[in-house]
Design an enzyme around this catalytic site. Sequence first.
Site, PDB file in Angstrom:
ATOM      1  N   GLU A 148       0.719  -1.277   0.080  1.00  0.00           N
ATOM      2  CA  GLU A 148      -0.050   0.005   0.047  1.00  0.00           C
ATOM      3  C   GLU A 148       0.884   1.273   0.051  1.00  0.00           C
ATOM      4  OE1 GLU A 148      -2.674  -0.271   3.271  1.00  0.00           O
ATOM      5  OE2 GLU A 148      -3.498  -2.237   2.467  1.00  0.00           O
ATOM      6  N   ASN A 199       1.936  -5.184  -3.240  1.00  0.00           N
ATOM      7  CA  ASN A 199       0.737  -5.360  -2.914  1.00  0.00           C
ATOM      8  C   ASN A 199      -0.120  -4.392  -2.564  1.00  0.00           C
ATOM      9  OD1 ASN A 199      -1.315  -7.554  -1.961  1.00  0.00           O
ATOM     10  ND2 ASN A 199      -1.160  -6.853  -0.001  1.00  0.00           N
ATOM     11  N   HIS A 235     -10.556  -6.449  -1.333  1.00  0.00           N
ATOM     12  CA  HIS A 235     -11.303  -6.416  -0.065  1.00  0.00           C
ATOM     13  C   HIS A 235     -12.583  -5.686  -0.818  1.00  0.00           C
ATOM     14  CE1 HIS A 235      -8.558  -7.475   2.877  1.00  0.00           C
ATOM     15  NE2 HIS A 235      -7.696  -6.713   2.426  1.00  0.00           N
ATOM     16  N   GLU A 265      -6.006 -10.951  -0.812  1.00  0.00           N
ATOM     17  CA  GLU A 265      -6.894 -10.504   0.398  1.00  0.00           C
ATOM     18  C   GLU A 265      -8.383 -10.556   0.050  1.00  0.00           C
ATOM     19  OE1 GLU A 265      -5.197  -7.204   2.541  1.00  0.00           O
ATOM     20  OE2 GLU A 265      -2.973  -7.775   2.105  1.00  0.00           O
ATOM     21  N   ASP A 267     -12.154 -10.841   0.502  1.00  0.00           N
ATOM     22  CA  ASP A 267     -13.299 -10.949   1.287  1.00  0.00           C
ATOM     23  C   ASP A 267     -14.410 -10.162   0.649  1.00  0.00           C
ATOM     24  OD1 ASP A 267     -12.488  -8.307   2.288  1.00  0.00           O
ATOM     25  OD2 ASP A 267     -11.567  -9.490   4.186  1.00  0.00           O
TER      26      ASP A 267
END
Length: 587
Positions: A148, A199, A235, A265, A267
């Site tokens: 990030e 990432n 996400h 990641e 979800d």
Amino acid sequence: MIFFWAALLSAQTLRQAGAQRALLMGTAADADEFGNPDPLVLEPLYASTLGTQYSLLEPENAMKWNPIHPSQTIYNFQPGDELVAFAQAHQMQIRGHNLCWEAYNPAWVNTLALTATPATMSAVLQDHINTVVTHYKGKLFAWDVVNEAVSDTQAGTGTAMKDSIWYNQPGIGLTGTGYVEQALRWAHAADPNALLFYNDYNIEDSGAKFNAVYAMVKDFVTRGVPINGVGIQMHIATGTYPSTAGLTKNIQQLTALGLQVHITEMDVRIPVDSSGNATTADLQAQAQTYQRILTVCLQNPGCTAFQTWGFTDKHSWIPGSYSGFGAALSFDANYQPKPAFNSMISTLQTVPPVLSATAIVNAASYQGGAVAPGELVTIFQANLGPGTLVGAQLDSNGLVSSNLSGAQIFFDGKAAPLIYAVAGQISAVVPYEVSGKQQTVVQYNYNGVVSNNATLPVAPSAPAIFTQDTSGSGPGLVLNGGTSLNTAANPAAGGSVVAVLATGGGTIKGGATDGALAPEVGDQTLPVSATIGGITATVGYAGPAPGEVNGVMQINLTVPAGMTGAQPLVIFVGGVASQSGVTVAVK
Ligand code: XIL
């Protein structure tokens, strides 16, 4: 639709279904990194679900600065080591996360940053990366090196970076993307074999932030900065973000640079009541979102890992971070599979594999282009097939089988003899029926799930010499006197006869039955010539290799006198030369 999936499923795990797609199915996992109750130890269903359903594990927090480097001189590897030991005991790959991030840093480093010089910050970051990567060297296959770093607000030219103790507060003394590059270089120095990733979030769809990340990694690739991939976090909620087209384009742009993409990641948060329960409709919408994103990954073979941010709704960061949302993962809080799980299994089992003409190459030279009758080819990216490699077998007719555990390759509808099959890679012998054609249409079929068609030109011959490693160049597969492997330590004498193993001879008179094994006594049938060290080598025999499947050819050559060392070896069939860079050792 979703109601029926459960009934139709064969009882595969995500890991098994993913193995049939050459796709790692991963999850974030926890130990006791904050002194929390350790789910790995205290919850048998946590451990058993993790160990059976997934082939890839990423510590959710244990390897972040805060837990792993709690004070300047103290590293705490215990929780990370526990997760590594668990993964190893269950034959799972491990992604490290992460080595450099503006968030989640321990108090000591944030305090230090208030007064330290960039030189001090640089030394601190280098020590951390070197120490942590060295500790896990050889155990982790990949690292999120920097997390990030790119700003969400991109305007003007250049890549805007997020404010960070590593970038500008005070930073490590490098401008722009320099600190990301430096972190990658330090990580590479500590473990040259680990795949290194950048990432980030909000790069799932097209937009200025993706463009900035793309520009950064493209520059890195162009300049040889060690980077192997980009992690797209994912996400998300149900709904239209990210668009299928935008995600597809992003993955294709990144993989066109030679980078891998991991979904790192994922979800899918949905509204929950005060007990954490979601509606049936939302659970089904969530299942469709997982299906949609996983489908994009499967249809773009450079997407090599698909990971969720946890696996049970019992342990998920969503309720604590998105008020009113939860139930974002594949298993419910009682470790029961949800519609999302079933949709992922069904997607892995049924999305057609992708076949691209450029991924079909000569099995000896790994060069693409036209195929010839009887040529052994290897097809990469046939990303559906047996989860473990299945080798050649003879069928009831005594022919090399054209069906290995349900995997088949068709050329113009004719099933080709198969050398081996595994998801992501299959090797076949081009049927002799393509002889004389301009082109051939190739299709892959795995237990009834069929690929797109790939069309290839046909050539009369496409010779290539097998080599001793799988590079397609270097020492050739050459037998001194037809028996012992020719190597630098076992060179052939000038004037002696060597047997060269090759493929791509084209139609062979008397040996053109697909899948038949060549007889022990061959006759010279191929118009082959050869050179060693640039000098013509006399061909004693050129034709089917006795005992091998038709399509493998053997060429017996007399080594010219008057040369020593590794000499270039070339064969010509019908005037077409084999690949360059193959050698034979001469004494
Ligand atoms: C989150 C964890 O899930 C939480 O347990 C922790 O409190 C904060 O970090 N992007 C990332 C992850 O790269 O490391 C974050 O993980 C979620 C967002």
